[in-house]
Design a protein around this motif. Structure first.
Motif, PDB file in Angstrom:
ATOM      1  N   THR A   9      41.965  36.069  39.341  1.00  0.00           N
ATOM      2  CA  THR A   9      40.568  35.652  38.233  1.00  0.00           C
ATOM      3  C   THR A   9      40.370  37.876  38.799  1.00  0.00           C
ATOM      4  O   THR A   9      39.881  37.186  39.570  1.00  0.00           O
ATOM      5  N   ALA A  10      41.078  38.726  38.410  1.00  0.00           N
ATOM      6  CA  ALA A  10      40.056  39.827  39.000  1.00  0.00           C
ATOM      7  C   ALA A  10      40.216  39.410  40.808  1.00  0.00           C
ATOM      8  O   ALA A  10      39.356  40.321  40.898  1.00  0.00           O
ATOM      9  N   ALA A  11      41.550  39.043  41.611  1.00  0.00           N
ATOM     10  CA  ALA A  11      41.186  38.883  42.847  1.00  0.00           C
ATOM     11  C   ALA A  11      41.253  40.423  43.510  1.00  0.00           C
ATOM     12  O   ALA A  11      42.238  40.897  42.557  1.00  0.00           O
ATOM     13  N   THR A  12      40.489  40.606  44.522  1.00  0.00           N
ATOM     14  CA  THR A  12      40.014  41.677  44.558  1.00  0.00           C
ATOM     15  C   THR A  12      40.307  41.698  46.445  1.00  0.00           C
ATOM     16  O   THR A  12      39.199  40.693  46.416  1.00  0.00           O
ATOM     17  N   LYS A  13      40.185  43.095  47.090  1.00  0.00           N
ATOM     18  CA  LYS A  13      40.451  42.728  48.565  1.00  0.00           C
ATOM     19  C   LYS A  13      39.910  44.607  48.277  1.00  0.00           C
ATOM     20  O   LYS A  13      40.889  45.319  48.813  1.00  0.00           O
ATOM     21  N   SER A  14      38.639  44.592  49.398  1.00  0.00           N
ATOM     22  CA  SER A  14      38.360  45.702  49.882  1.00  0.00           C
ATOM     23  C   SER A  14      37.700  46.304  51.050  1.00  0.00           C
ATOM     24  O   SER A  14      37.401  44.993  51.284  1.00  0.00           O
ATOM     25  N   TYR A  15      38.120  47.084  52.128  1.00  0.00           N
ATOM     26  CA  TYR A  15      37.204  47.699  53.377  1.00  0.00           C
ATOM     27  C   TYR A  15      36.409  48.570  53.014  1.00  0.00           C
ATOM     28  O   TYR A  15      36.998  49.413  53.042  1.00  0.00           O
ATOM     29  N   ALA A  16      35.205  48.920  52.853  1.00  0.00           N
ATOM     30  CA  ALA A  16      34.670  50.042  52.541  1.00  0.00           C
ATOM     31  C   ALA A  16      35.145  50.505  51.960  1.00  0.00           C
ATOM     32  O   ALA A  16      34.888  50.173  50.874  1.00  0.00           O
ATOM     33  N   ASP A  17      35.686  52.068  51.502  1.00  0.00           N
ATOM     34  CA  ASP A  17      36.253  52.674  50.540  1.00  0.00           C
ATOM     35  C   ASP A  17      38.055  52.541  50.575  1.00  0.00           C
ATOM     36  O   ASP A  17      38.094  52.686  49.195  1.00  0.00           O
ATOM     37  N   LEU A  18      38.201  51.471  51.755  1.00  0.00           N
ATOM     38  CA  LEU A  18      39.694  51.250  51.277  1.00  0.00           C
ATOM     39  C   LEU A  18      39.915  50.226  50.402  1.00  0.00           C
ATOM     40  O   LEU A  18      39.705  48.928  50.717  1.00  0.00           O
ATOM     41  N   VAL A  19      40.236  50.235  49.389  1.00  0.00           N
ATOM     42  CA  VAL A  19      40.913  49.080  48.525  1.00  0.00           C
ATOM     43  C   VAL A  19      42.596  48.515  48.773  1.00  0.00           C
ATOM     44  O   VAL A  19      43.260  49.339  48.973  1.00  0.00           O
ATOM     45  N   ALA A  20      42.077  47.101  49.571  1.00  0.00           N
ATOM     46  CA  ALA A  20      43.901  46.747  49.992  1.00  0.00           C
ATOM     47  C   ALA A  20      44.504  46.357  48.622  1.00  0.00           C
ATOM     48  O   ALA A  20      45.455  45.593  48.700  1.00  0.00           O
ATOM     49  N   LEU A  21      43.317  45.577  47.627  1.00  0.00           N
ATOM     50  CA  LEU A  21      44.247  45.387  46.246  1.00  0.00           C
ATOM     51  C   LEU A  21      43.502  44.819  45.124  1.00  0.00           C
ATOM     52  O   LEU A  21      42.124  44.758  45.561  1.00  0.00           O
ATOM     53  N   ALA A  22      43.646  46.109  44.419  1.00  0.00           N
ATOM     54  CA  ALA A  22      43.023  46.340  43.488  1.00  0.00           C
ATOM     55  C   ALA A  22      43.311  44.813  42.341  1.00  0.00           C
ATOM     56  O   ALA A  22      43.629  43.525  42.523  1.00  0.00           O
ATOM     57  N   PRO A  23      41.895  45.058  41.749  1.00  0.00           N
ATOM     58  CA  PRO A  23      41.321  43.835  41.157  1.00  0.00           C
ATOM     59  C   PRO A  23      42.746  43.052  40.230  1.00  0.00           C
ATOM     60  O   PRO A  23      43.695  43.854  39.230  1.00  0.00           O
ATOM     61  N   LEU A  24      43.063  41.252  40.116  1.00  0.00           N
ATOM     62  CA  LEU A  24      45.296  41.054  39.508  1.00  0.00           C
ATOM     63  C   LEU A  24      44.542  40.036  39.465  1.00  0.00           C
ATOM     64  O   LEU A  24      43.906  38.666  39.781  1.00  0.00           O
ATOM     65  N   ASP A  25      44.756  39.790  37.989  1.00  0.00           N
ATOM     66  CA  ASP A  25      45.194  38.646  37.656  1.00  0.00           C
ATOM     67  C   ASP A  25      46.445  38.231  37.221  1.00  0.00           C
ATOM     68  O   ASP A  25      47.573  38.710  37.143  1.00  0.00           O
ATOM     69  N   LEU A  26      46.903  36.754  38.183  1.00  0.00           N
ATOM     70  CA  LEU A  26      48.558  36.612  38.223  1.00  0.00           C
ATOM     71  C   LEU A  26      47.786  35.082  37.634  1.00  0.00           C
ATOM     72  O   LEU A  26      47.124  34.392  38.112  1.00  0.00           O
ATOM     73  N   THR A  27      49.521  34.850  37.238  1.00  0.00           N
ATOM     74  CA  THR A  27      49.781  32.976  37.182  1.00  0.00           C
ATOM     75  C   THR A  27      50.786  32.559  37.689  1.00  0.00           C
ATOM     76  O   THR A  27      52.177  33.226  37.340  1.00  0.00           O
ATOM     77  N   VAL A  28      51.520  31.880  38.232  1.00  0.00           N
ATOM     78  CA  VAL A  28      52.426  31.866  38.899  1.00  0.00           C
ATOM     79  C   VAL A  28      52.402  30.345  38.990  1.00  0.00           C
ATOM     80  O   VAL A  28      51.525  28.799  39.293  1.00  0.00           O
ATOM     81  N   ARG A  29      53.357  29.075  38.035  1.00  0.00           N
ATOM     82  CA  ARG A  29      53.442  27.966  37.760  1.00  0.00           C
ATOM     83  C   ARG A  29      54.544  27.133  38.157  1.00  0.00           C
ATOM     84  O   ARG A  29      55.199  27.991  39.466  1.00  0.00           O
ATOM     85  N   GLU A  30      54.446  25.974  38.645  1.00  0.00           N
ATOM     86  CA  GLU A  30      55.486  25.061  39.100  1.00  0.00           C
ATOM     87  C   GLU A  30      56.879  25.032  39.333  1.00  0.00           C
ATOM     88  O   GLU A  30      57.264  25.868  37.964  1.00  0.00           O
ATOM     89  N   GLY A  31      57.074  24.784  40.799  1.00  0.00           N
ATOM     90  CA  GLY A  31      59.460  25.570  40.031  1.00  0.00           C
ATOM     91  C   GLY A  31      59.356  27.245  40.267  1.00  0.00           C
ATOM     92  O   GLY A  31      60.102  27.799  40.285  1.00  0.00           O
TER      93      GLY A  31
END
Length: 227
Positions: A10-32
């Motif tokens: 849910t809005a998962a994000t990762k930044s290093y100072a001004d560098l955005v390594a992963l923009a806000p991400l909404d994702l669902t992965v289900r069994e199988g």
């Protein structure tokens, strides 16, 4: 009834100072569910996988695995992660690696079980050798066996086909099929066209942002990672 979610971001994000390594991400992965994670080098694939495992801390948002926050004990117990650079013990041979990891996770694996997995990844002749002395391809095979001997509900694999010979690749594809058939969700970072054709869903990243989420042919994948 739809399969239960294994991974929810849910809005998962990762930044290093001004560098955005992963923009806000909404994702669902289900069994199988089988997901191919694609993108050029530096697109955020490894960052995403390491966030799910809890090896990296989020800059914002949340990631849940089987209902627990990433890095929590229940989440770690549900995830098996095969990194792009195999991580193995210097003083354990292949068979000892598998016996140790199985015991660590409460798996009752006897010698026959261990030897069968070793045979399937093509390391029977090297079962009593130290992987620290192996070539890149043989270390990859050992890492695959270690990652699959333990229980998991979510299997994360980063560029698994690099360095594998044709036999090793066929064995890995078969093992990934079995992981899917067991009900585990699988996310594999790869551009390999043979694997892309087997998955339910292709997730493409470009500069940390999702640019495609859905079915994709190998030709479409090539365009996604080169454009």
């Amino acid at each position: 009834m739809p399969a239960e979610p294994v991974l929810v971001t849910t809005a998962a994000t990762k930044s290093y100072a001004d560098l955005v390594a992963l923009a806000p991400l909404d994702l669902t992965v289900r069994e199988g569910e089988r997901v191919a994670l694609v993108g050029h080098n530096g697109s955020g694939k490894s960052t995403f996988l390491q966030l799910v495992t809890g090896l990296l801390e989020l800059s914002g948002g949340t990631i849940e695995v089987v209902g627990a926050l990433a890095a929590a004990a229940d989440a770690r117990a549900a995830v098996s992660y095969l990194p792009d650079e195999p991580v193995l013990y210097d003083d354990l041979d292949v068979r000892e690696h598998l016996a140790y990891v199985a015991a660590l996770h409460g798996v009752e694996a006897d010698d026959d079980d261990i030897d069968e997995l070793i045979e399937r990844v093509g390391l029977t002749e090297r079962a009593t050798d130290l992987p620290a002395r192996f070539s890149r391809g043989l270390r990859q095979k050992a890492s695959i066996a270690v990652g699959l001997i333990r229980p998991y509900q979510l299997l994360l694999v980063d560029e698994p086909f690099v360095g594998l010979d044709a036999t090793g690749k066929r064995s890995l594809l078969s093992l990934l099929d079995e992981a899917h058939e067991s009900g585990a969700a699988t996310i594999v970072a790869t551009h390999d066209p043979v694997y892309v054709e087997r998955v339910d869903r292709c997730l493409a990243l470009r500069d940390g942002e999702v640019v495609h989420d859905g079915p994709a042919t190998p030709a479409e994948v090539l365009e996604l990672v080169t454009s």
